[in-house]
Enzyme design. Structure first.
Site, PDB file in Angstrom:
ATOM      1  N   GLU A 142       0.862  -1.177   0.000  1.00 18.16           N
ATOM      2  CA  GLU A 142       0.000   0.000   0.000  1.00 18.16           C
ATOM      3  C   GLU A 142       0.901   1.229   0.000  1.00 18.16           C
ATOM      4  OE1 GLU A 142      -3.537  -2.082   2.641  1.00 18.16           O
ATOM      5  OE2 GLU A 142      -1.822  -1.136   3.602  1.00 18.16           O
ATOM      6  N   TYR A 195       4.374   4.291  12.746  1.00 15.99           N
ATOM      7  CA  TYR A 195       3.297   4.358  11.757  1.00 15.99           C
ATOM      8  C   TYR A 195       2.327   5.495  12.079  1.00 15.99           C
ATOM      9  CZ  TYR A 195       4.079   0.287   8.755  1.00 15.99           C
ATOM     10  OH  TYR A 195       4.570  -0.583   7.803  1.00 15.99           O
TER      11      TYR A 195
END
Length: 566
Positions: free
Chosen positions: A77, A195
């Site tokens: 992704e 993240y």
């Protein structure tokens, strides 16, 4: 990196005589070769890529045909702010239209066809679940805020399940998070924190997968192949079936210097003598090493033997403590493995089923599922995605390709009473069909028109294992003169592993540092310092509930230049 940094660096001294050896043929090595040419002014013929397999691209793979089945072990992704990745592909010509770069065609496609999901989660054999919020309570938001503000040093080797209470691990956000990024409860909470910082601007679109961008075809055809072809046009030397077994490293004037490369090629031992002026880049560790494939009637075999890349890193690490600790990442296969499978489906049955859930017609080069559909009540925690079709350039019009994976391969299925890891391709397909509401009596037509190839990957999430400072070597360790580490197991402060961006950034850092170029890599997108991004992320976490102090803040900002911030 602002425009002031976008310079053409001065040519390093004696660059025409110097050589570079890149151990591993993945995206990190290919990117390093590109920057050695672009900014390092090194002749392509002086650059040697040493790959133990017979194809380049590493984890960014994709191969096969409609008759025997297509296979891709995984997919990445991506998003708009992969600053290093897009700079790299902004200089690589497209294979389909050489007047454009790969970035040109990539952005054009994603502008025309922006990504979003119409069906993020299902349960109860095909019921579409609400995915409009992240499902967080006030206490969960506090825990996430605590993680966001904590230092990596204070967190150390803490795992996700040690940091959060059990109720957080039952939230929709954790379901979206773990299925998107392949996080397990026993993985490093520091990696989760990274993240959060790195992709905080994407949090408002997390449940719908807004903001993600995808390639036209599989990532091998769309990214690796054009980059490889460009490097070949620059005379870079590609060496297949070349396994590096050791490096001769000596200390000279307080610095560790690689003076020789031991390798085997075509079954014969060879030796390359290097000098302190030559450069050696090593992609230490591998997510996909020792991967095995199954078939419709055969389950993949889990290979627990330590692979050549990990063995080489162990040898090198013994030569200097600053070269990292590979055993942190490769010593517990049961915590680092999972399984994926690629489905090649011919005819209308699978197409019609997917269109029902995607709420889109499958059209050439258009978004289908908009990312993964996760099966919330799957014992395997299975997810499936159908990316733009065709996924392969040689894919017939009446064929679609699906990719699926699950995080718990040692659990028994809900329909198939076997561990996922013991299942054949046919059984994996049956389990998936069951969760999409297809009864056993109606499965045979899907089975007869499908080819399913499972892939077991022992180290696929090893980069997420709990670690502390020093477990991953710096891209160029302080003790190193001419050796750099590339890829997912080199340390890049503030960036996220398990991304293409991480590998490409490591390559740029390594080239600039070893050649002592007066240029900095592109800056990591600093979204966590943008008050607008933080306000939107906070609103997403509260899912429409009033924010703490919202009324007072709005009153204070009314009729000011900050009006409308919240």
């Amino acid at each position: 990196m602002g425009s002031y940094q976008k310079i053409n660096p001065k040519k390093p001294k004696n660059i025409e005589e110097r050589k570079a050896y890149l151990i591993g043929g993945g995206i990190a090595s290919l990117a390093a070769a590109a920057y050695l040419i672009k900014d390092g002014h090194m002749p392509g013929k002086n650059i040697n890529i040493l790959e133990q397999g017979n194809i380049f691209g590493g984890a960014m793979d994709g191969a096969g045909d409609a008759e025997n089945g297509y296979v891709a072990r995984g997919g990445r992704e991506m998003e708009e702010h992969y600053e290093c990745t897009w700079e790299l592909f902004g200089m690589v010509p497209s294979l389909e239209d050489p007047s454009k770069t790969v970035l040109d065609e990539f952005k054009e496609l994603n502008d025309i066809d922006p990504n979003f999901s119409n069906c993020r989660v299902i349960a109860n054999r095909g019921e579409k679940l609400d995915f409009s919020t992240l499902g967080l309570s006030e206490n969960h938001v506090k825990q996430l805020t605590k993680l966001f503000l904590a230092t990596e040093e204070a967190l150390g080797a803490t795992t996700v399940e040690q940091f959060f209470d059990k109720s957080f691990l039952e939230t929709d956000m954790w379901l979206y998070w773990r299925s998107m990024f392949a996080f397990e409860e026993w993985h490093s909470v520091v990696e989760m924190k990274r993240y959060m910082h790195r992709f905080i601007h994407l949090m408002p679109g997390m449940s719908k997968m807004d903001g993600l961008v995808f390639t036209k075809y599989n990532q091998y055809d769309s990214m690796i192949l054009p980059l490889q072809k460009w490097l070949e046009s620059q005379d870079v030397v590609f060496n297949k079936k070349t396994q590096v077994t050791d490096l001769d490293i000596e200390e000279i004037n307080g610095k560790k210097v690689v003076l020789g490369i031991h390798l085997t090629r075509d079954g014969k031992e060879k030796f390359i003598k290097t000098t302190a002026d030559d450069l050696v880049f090593f992609t230490n560790g591998s997510m996909t090493e020792n991967s095995t494939l199954g078939s419709m009637d055969k389950a993949p075999v889990l290979n627990r033997e330590l692979g050549p890349v990990w063995k080489l890193w162990k040898k090198i690490a013994e030569k200097d403590p600053l070269f990292g600790k590979p055993e942190v990442f490769c010593s517990d296969v049961d915590k680092t493995k999972w399984e994926s499978f690629t489905i090649t489906a011919k005819g209308p049955k699978m197409k019609e089923l997917i269109e029902k859930y995607a709420e889109r017609k499958i059209m050439p080069h258009r978004t289908v599922t908009g990312g993964i559909i996760t099966i919330k009540d799957s014992n395997w925690l299975m997810s499936v995605t159908v990316n733009r079709q065709p996924q392969f350039k040689n894919q017939p019009e009446d064929v679609i390709v699906l990719w699926a994976y699950a995080l718990f391969p040692d659990n028994k299925g809900d329909f198939i009473n076997k561990k996922m890891s013991e299942c054949t391709g046919k059984e994996l397909l049956q389990e998936l069909l069951y969760h999409f509401g297809i009864d056993e009596k109606d499965m045979q037509e899907y089975i007869d028109s499908s080819i399913v190839i499972p892939a077991m990957m022992p180290y696929i999430t090893s980069q997420f294992m709990p670690r502390v400072k020093g477990d991953r070597p710096d891209v160029v360790p302080e003790s190193s003169k001419n050796l750099a580490f590339l890829g997912q197991y080199a340390e890049i402060p503030n960036d996220c592993v398990f991304t293409v961006e991480y590998s490409v950034r490591s390559a740029i850092m390594a080239v600039y540092k070893l050649l002592e170029l007066e240029k900095n890599p592109p800056e990591i997108y600093p979204s966590q310092y943008d008050i607008r991004v933080m306000a939107n992320a906070t609103k997403a976490m509260y899912s429409g509930r009033p924010l703490p102090g919202e009324f007072i803040i709005k009153k204070l900002l009314k009729d000011t230049s900050m009006d409308g911030l919240i």
